[in-house]
Scaffold this motif. Structure first.
Motif, short mmCIF file in Angstrom:
data_model
loop_
_atom_site.label_atom_id
_atom_site.label_comp_id
_atom_site.label_asym_id
_atom_site.label_seq_id
_atom_site.Cartn_x
_atom_site.Cartn_y
_atom_site.Cartn_z
N ASN A 94 -12.73 -4.73 -105.33
CA ASN A 94 -13.52 -5.68 -104.33
C ASN A 94 -14.23 -4.90 -103.22
O ASN A 94 -15.47 -4.93 -103.12
N ARG A 98 -18.26 -4.25 -102.93
CA ARG A 98 -18.83 -4.53 -101.65
C ARG A 98 -19.59 -3.33 -101.24
O ARG A 98 -20.79 -3.33 -100.53
N GLY A 117 -16.42 -10.26 -105.11
CA GLY A 117 -15.29 -10.86 -104.97
C GLY A 117 -15.12 -11.28 -106.67
O GLY A 117 -13.89 -11.16 -107.09
N ALA A 120 -14.28 -8.59 -108.96
CA ALA A 120 -12.82 -7.91 -108.60
C ALA A 120 -12.01 -8.96 -109.61
O ALA A 120 -10.88 -8.48 -110.20
N SER A 191 -11.34 -15.20 -106.24
CA SER A 191 -11.82 -14.33 -105.56
C SER A 191 -13.31 -14.59 -104.62
O SER A 191 -13.70 -13.63 -103.82
N PHE A 195 -12.51 -13.42 -101.04
CA PHE A 195 -12.67 -12.14 -100.42
C PHE A 195 -13.94 -12.26 -99.35
O PHE A 195 -13.70 -11.77 -98.28
#
Length: 315
Positions: A94, A98, A117, A120, A191, A195
């Motif tokens: 993540n 990002r 997210g 991930a 996710s 996130f």
């Protein structure tokens, strides 16, 4: 989102170390509740409305009575062993996505945070699926054993290694990926929501005084708890389906499921929509503290301290 200029590079190794340590600590703290969740989700209502467990407390009481306190940690060995790479992949991936999806100024639009997210969550199922498949067999073994004893049948003890060997022998390595589609749907949706929400809450809190730009530990705990609570409840129906598909052994009379949609339709037909939220409270009680603890540990920067790397705020 961060207003500072984006760093020149992303150092993945300390993130992996942080994620692994965070996963072990988080899972160890909440595993007994996770065991209760699995047993509640797998139990099906009998023809006369009978149930083995009437509530979370009843499941705790009966499990401890039958297997003792350490019975609450049945299946924890395989989970703790595999949660290190699983959480390392999830949390580090993540942060990695990002970083690479952020603008040069270090800003990350909400839709990009969701994509990071989701990616991930997709990456983690490589480890999550076999880990949870084996864990569920161990966690549900006590429920199966109780039913077998009540019927006067001999109970065969098994281990996670026995289950893994049988699955690989009968189906090859892909035997360990039973329920992978349901796992993927659950983890990606979780996710995508978790996130960005966690990052937004975390960014709004007070900062440490060490110039790292990170939130103080108790705010990271709060951010993980809050986002984990909402996301866990949201994806509970997918988790129920995944758990039922991955339960290899059934109690006599329980229905078998042939894939995601078969499980969906049979559960709806015979148990109604509320069945998709079985163990929902348990799931929230598992994932909210687990992710709260994991995020708090992750952001302490143990990996950076071990490797002697200066802490810098993540995007």
């Amino acid at each position: 989102m961060a207003d500072q200029k984006k760093a020149a590079s992303f150092n993945v190794l300390p993130k992996i170390i942080n994620g692994g340590i965070a996963g072990v600590i988080g899972v160890t703290c909440v595993f007994p509740m996770d065991l209760v969740k699995t047993r509640l989700q797998n139990q099906q209502i009998g023809p006369n409305g009978e149930k083995m467990y009437s509530s979370i407390i009843d499941c705790f009481r009966k499990t401890i009575k039958q297997d003792g306190f350490f019975g609450m940690y049945r299946g924890s060995a395989v989970n703790i062993l595999l949660v290190t790479p699983e959480k390392a992949i999830k949390l580090a991936a993540n942060d990695y996505f990002r970083f690479h999806l952020a603008t040069p100024e270090g800003k990350l639009p909400l839709h990009m945070a969701g994509i990071a997210g989701g990616l991930a969550g997709l990456f983690q199922i490589i480890v999550t699926t076999p880990m949870e498949l084996l864990k569920i067999q161990m966690q549900d073994a006590g429920r199966i054993a109780s039913a077998e004893r009540a019927a006067g049948r001999e109970v065969q003890k098994t281990t996670a290694l026995d289950v893994a060997k049988t699955l690989v022998k009968e189906h090859g390595i892909f035997g360990l990926y039973k329920g992978v589609k349901a796992t993927g749907v659950r983890d990606v949706v979780f996710s995508v929501v978790y996130f960005p929400m966690m990052a937004s809450i975390n960014d709004a809190g007070p900062r440490k005084a060490d110039n790292s730009g990170e939130a103080v530990f108790y705010w990271s705990l709060f951010a993980g708890l809050s986002a984990g609570m909402f996301s866990a409840l949201l994806v509970t129906p997918f988790d129920v389906i995944k758990t039922r598909l991955q339960a290899i052994k059934k109690i006599e009379g329980e229905k078998e499921f042939d894939g995601f949609f078969d499980c969906l339709t049979k559960t709806m037909k015979y148990e109604g929509p509320l069945a998709f939220f079985k163990g929902g409270l348990c799931r929230v009680m598992v994932l909210a503290p687990m992710f709260g603890i994991a995020q708090m540990v992750y952001f302490t920067g143990v990996g950076e301290m071990i490797l002697g790397i200066e802490r810098k705020k993540s995007v």
